[in-house]
Scaffold this motif. Sequence first.
Motif: not given
Length: 207
Positions: A84-88
Amino acid sequence: MGKLYNNRILDGISKITDVFIIGLYFIICSIPVFTMGASLTALYYAIHKSVFRGRGYTTEFFHSFKENFKQSTLSWIIFMVIFAVLAGDIYVTRFAVPQTSAFAAAPLFFLIMLCFAILWAIYHFAYIARFANGFGASFKVSAIIMVANLGWSFLILVVLAAFILLTFRFIILLFFLPGLITASIHPIIERVFRKYMTPEDLESELE
């Protein structure tokens, strides 16, 4: 000779059917989403044991699902946060950073990091399926194995990408995807794992 040939055909059909059934188990057990980690571990375990080793039925999936549920679920929660962090980061840098900026390549950097995170997850859940180790140690060892075998890791990524692209063209493959991908990358992962197995582990594999 003809009988032997027919037996091999029947055995091949049986294995393909098992891959499909185990893949369906994975899809059904992953519906709550938070159980996907346990499903990934069970998927690899069942493919390894019942399809490649011929030492059990497709229901081996549920044995692993139950036995590794706690460790796999906690691991999956951590990976979901990482994803989620990397996609964000990819999304934000893609639309917020000007193309003329020195950080214009940031989306590509985070995309590469996301690919590494996906590979780490693949190794991690396969590792849990094959070996007994502590929670933190499993994260550490699977990460080391991934980095130490970048060539094989890249090949896994290529196989994964190829199946995903094929699925966009032939949507029916979506139902076969979990089992097909796992069965395809299994020989690669096992080749890597064998490099780190003790002689006792290798001997027990042949028993």
